[in-house]
Write an enzyme that holds these catalytic residues in place. Structure first.
Site, short mmCIF file in Angstrom:
data_model
loop_
_atom_site.label_atom_id
_atom_site.label_comp_id
_atom_site.label_asym_id
_atom_site.label_seq_id
_atom_site.Cartn_x
_atom_site.Cartn_y
_atom_site.Cartn_z
N ASN A 152 -51.39 -55.72 10.97
CA ASN A 152 -50.94 -56.72 9.99
C ASN A 152 -52.01 -57.75 9.61
O ASN A 152 -52.04 -58.21 8.48
CB ASN A 152 -49.65 -57.40 10.44
CG ASN A 152 -49.78 -58.06 11.79
OD1 ASN A 152 -50.72 -57.79 12.54
ND2 ASN A 152 -48.86 -58.92 12.10
N GLU A 249 -50.46 -59.99 23.10
CA GLU A 249 -49.81 -60.69 21.98
C GLU A 249 -48.84 -59.69 21.36
O GLU A 249 -49.26 -58.77 20.66
CB GLU A 249 -50.86 -61.11 20.94
CG GLU A 249 -51.80 -62.19 21.40
CD GLU A 249 -51.10 -63.53 21.59
OE1 GLU A 249 -49.92 -63.68 21.20
OE2 GLU A 249 -51.74 -64.44 22.14
N CYS A 283 -45.76 -61.24 13.42
CA CYS A 283 -45.12 -61.24 14.73
C CYS A 283 -44.30 -62.49 14.99
O CYS A 283 -43.24 -62.44 15.62
CB CYS A 283 -46.18 -61.10 15.80
SG CYS A 283 -47.48 -62.33 15.57
N GLU A 461 -53.99 -66.94 22.90
CA GLU A 461 -55.18 -66.90 22.06
C GLU A 461 -55.36 -68.29 21.45
O GLU A 461 -54.42 -69.08 21.39
CB GLU A 461 -55.03 -65.83 20.97
CG GLU A 461 -54.96 -64.44 21.59
CD GLU A 461 -55.16 -63.29 20.61
OE1 GLU A 461 -54.51 -63.28 19.57
OE2 GLU A 461 -55.98 -62.40 20.95
P1 NAD Z 1 -48.52 -50.89 17.97
O1 NAD Z 1 -48.00 -51.40 19.26
O2 NAD Z 1 -47.96 -49.65 17.42
O3 NAD Z 1 -50.10 -50.67 18.03
C1 NAD Z 1 -50.98 -51.71 18.37
C2 NAD Z 1 -52.31 -51.13 18.82
O4 NAD Z 1 -52.16 -50.52 20.10
C3 NAD Z 1 -52.90 -50.06 17.90
O5 NAD Z 1 -54.29 -50.27 17.77
C4 NAD Z 1 -52.62 -48.76 18.66
O6 NAD Z 1 -53.53 -47.73 18.38
C5 NAD Z 1 -52.76 -49.24 20.09
N1 NAD Z 1 -52.08 -48.41 21.10
C6 NAD Z 1 -50.93 -47.70 20.95
N2 NAD Z 1 -50.62 -47.09 22.13
C7 NAD Z 1 -51.58 -47.44 23.02
C8 NAD Z 1 -51.80 -47.13 24.40
N3 NAD Z 1 -50.96 -46.36 25.09
N4 NAD Z 1 -52.89 -47.65 25.00
C9 NAD Z 1 -53.74 -48.45 24.33
N5 NAD Z 1 -53.58 -48.77 23.02
C10 NAD Z 1 -52.50 -48.28 22.38
O7 NAD Z 1 -48.34 -52.13 16.97
P2 NAD Z 1 -48.49 -52.15 15.38
O8 NAD Z 1 -47.39 -51.34 14.81
O9 NAD Z 1 -49.89 -51.86 15.03
O10 NAD Z 1 -48.24 -53.70 15.07
C11 NAD Z 1 -46.98 -54.25 14.93
C12 NAD Z 1 -46.55 -54.93 16.21
O11 NAD Z 1 -47.54 -55.85 16.62
C13 NAD Z 1 -45.28 -55.74 16.04
O12 NAD Z 1 -44.45 -55.56 17.16
C14 NAD Z 1 -45.78 -57.17 15.99
O13 NAD Z 1 -44.85 -58.13 16.37
C15 NAD Z 1 -46.95 -57.11 16.91
N6 NAD Z 1 -47.91 -58.19 16.61
C16 NAD Z 1 -48.04 -59.23 17.50
C17 NAD Z 1 -48.89 -60.28 17.21
C18 NAD Z 1 -49.03 -61.44 18.16
O14 NAD Z 1 -50.04 -62.14 18.07
N7 NAD Z 1 -48.12 -61.69 19.06
C19 NAD Z 1 -49.64 -60.26 16.04
C20 NAD Z 1 -49.50 -59.19 15.16
C21 NAD Z 1 -48.62 -58.15 15.47
#
Ligand code: NAD
Length: 487
Positions: A152, A249, A283, A461
């Site tokens: 995002n 996060e 998020c 962060e």
């Molecule tokens: P996601 O969890 O699908 O993927 C996030 C990242 O993790 C990607 O780069 C992915 O390739 C990697 N990943 C997936 N499986 C993994 C594993 N087993 N080991 C290591 N890496 C792995 O998330 P998304 O769909 O890209 O993003 C949306 C989510 O992120 C939402 O839940 C949102 O709330 C959260 N988010 C949180 C914040 C925050 O700062 N708290 C900010 C932005 C988004």
């Protein structure tokens, strides 16, 4: 191809391709058009990145902190000077409107680099008086940190992780989300132009398996993930197995509580920002909007009126307020929740379906949607949707709304709208959330720590707090007298 980079990865200060990687495509979400064709990292490329980071980190940790700070601040200026170009790239990769990316993406990344660039030379230990002897502490880097991004806020996330890591003397290997691989490569270019030694910041592309390989590599000291709660659990388990330090996060379903004395126009503005900015793909969004029953209808009618004026369309047009969602799977997920909400009996006040946008028949557009009469047990009120879907819930009593706001496994953020200063602080004190706002929502200046309670995360962060998560303290006892022993 519109946004094809020089190569897929940036390792050891240069662009590299992996010989045995799998295909990874980046698409423009407004049209579905492929804008870049990349490959994922293979094992040889991961090893190369580790080798480069190891050499770079040694050099970087020995660089005076003042110089480390200067490099970060120069990088901030480079990002600012290229803001338009970077914003267009981010819009192409994510579908977020240019109106937003021009102010919230590379610009926030630059703020972060500038902030931690300023902090770098202020990082000190302490002197501890022990009478005849003394001790002192030093703040040392962890070594190689792995950053894993969500889709995002791609360049912002890369900067929010790299800036504190590098300020503390670490190297970073950053794996962007497979959905938005492009802008992190531009950050690597900016770091190089600013004089960062080769190997200190590396970008490797891939899906979750590449992330997992990086985490389990014995040379890696720490991982910082931005992603969903299920991914956070997997990363925490793997990091636990290998005893790696972690920052997580994760997701949220945050409450925004609007009391009867709130400024309604401001409360509507905040609710719009808390649900429709970035098509709701944030998020910390306040997706459970609790509105006091005495102002509910007034609030809803003004909210509906203003939401109907939102301009959906080409995200590259600066007049556009709302762009498409990032991908087809995300579109399908959000549409399924629109269906679920209607079946659960929530009232659609505005929106409620996929949006058809002239000239963009293949775009992943969804109407900004407001559900009213939502109750706590509904799935739309308890699960993270990550789309432009606002749930409005009613309340009458302060203690009751606090209990309901806290009744969730998440704890990322929360907001309160009231003109009563004592009530504002009293309510915020009781909310179980890491990042809170009074009479506004979703502002995240770099000076303010950001992160979650409960399942929304581990660590913080931004702010001074981030330093704790990218450094370790060495304590040194200095004996000034003789050494006594029992025999
Ligand atoms: P996601 O969890 O699908 O993927 C996030 C990242 O993790 C990607 O780069 C992915 O390739 C990697 N990943 C997936 N499986 C993994 C594993 N087993 N080991 C290591 N890496 C792995 O998330 P998304 O769909 O890209 O993003 C949306 C989510 O992120 C939402 O839940 C949102 O709330 C959260 N988010 C949180 C914040 C925050 O700062 N708290 C900010 C932005 C988004």
């Amino acid at each position: 191809m519109r946004a094809q980079p020089t190569a897929s990865h940036h390792v050891g200060g240069r662009y590299l391709e992996s010989a045995n990687g799998n295909e990874l495509l980046s698409t423009f979400p407004a049209t579905g058009e492929v804008i870049a064709r990349l490959t994922t990292a293979d094992d040889a490329l991961i090893d190369e990145a580790i080798k480069a980071a190891k050499a770079g980190q040694k050099l970087w940790a020995a660089t005076p902190a003042a110089e480390r700070g200067r490099v970060l601040r120069r990088t901030a200026e480079i990002l600012r000077s290229k803001n338009h170009e970077l914003s267009v790239l981010e819009t192409l990769d994510t579908g977020k409107p240019l109106q937003e990316t021009l102010i919230a993406d590379a610009a926030s990344g630059a703020d972060c680099l500038e902030y931690f660039g300023g902090l770098a030379q202020t990082l000190t230990g302490e002197h501890i008086d022990l009478g005849a002897s003394f001790a002192y502490t030093k703040r040392e880097p962890l070594g190689i940190c792995v950053g894993i991004g969500a889709w995002n806020y791609p360049i912002q996330i890369a900067c929010w992780k790299a800036a504190p890591a590098l300020a503390c003397g670490n190297a970073m290997i950053f794996k962007p989300s497979e959905v938005t691989p492009l802008s992190a490569l531009k950050l690597a270019e900016a770091f190089k132009e600013a004089g960062l030694p080769d190997g200190v910041f590396n970008v490797v592309q891939g899906f979750g398996d590449v992330g997992a390989k990086l985490i389990s590599h014995p040379t890696v000291a720490k991982v910082s993930l931005t992603g969903s709660v299920p991914t956070g659990s997997k990363v925490a388990a793997l990091s636990g197995e290998h005893l790696k330090k972690i920052t997580l996060e994760l997701g949220g379903k945050s409450p925004l509580i609007i009391f009867d004395d709130a400024d309604i126009e401001n409360a509507v503005s905040a609710s719009i920002n808390a649900n429709f900015y970035s098509s709701g793909q944030i998020c910390s969004n306040g997706t459970r909007v609790f509105v006091h029953t005495s102002i509910k209808e007034k609030f809803l009618s003004r909210l509906a009126e203003r939401t109907r004026t939102a301009i959906l369309g080409d995200p590259l047009d600066e007049a556009t307020n709302i762009g498409p969602l990032v991908s087809k799977p995300q579109l399908d997920k959000v549409l399924s929740y629109l269906d679920i909400g209607q079946k659960e009996g929530a009232r659609v006040v505005v929106g409620g379906s996929a949006a058809s946008v002239t000239d963009y028949p293949n775009g992943y557009f969804v109407e900004p949607t407001v559900f009213a009469d939502v109750t706590d047990g509904m799935r739309i009120a308890s699960e993270e949707i990550f789309g432009p879907v606002m749930c409005v819930l009613d309340f009458d009593d302060e203690a009751d709304v606090i209990a309901r706001a806290n009744n969730t496994e998440f704890g990322l953020a929360a907001g309160v709208f009231t003109k009563d200063i004592q009530r504002a602080h009293r309510v915020i004190d009781q909310l179980q959330a890491g990042t809170c706002w009074i009479n506004t929502y979703n502002l995240t200046p770099i000076e303010m720590p950001f992160g979650g309670y409960k399942k929304s995360g581990i660590g913080r962060e931004n702010g001074h707090a981030a330093i704790e998560h990218y450094s370790q303290i060495k304590s040194i006892y200095v004996e000034m007298a003789g050494v006594e022993a029992p025999f």
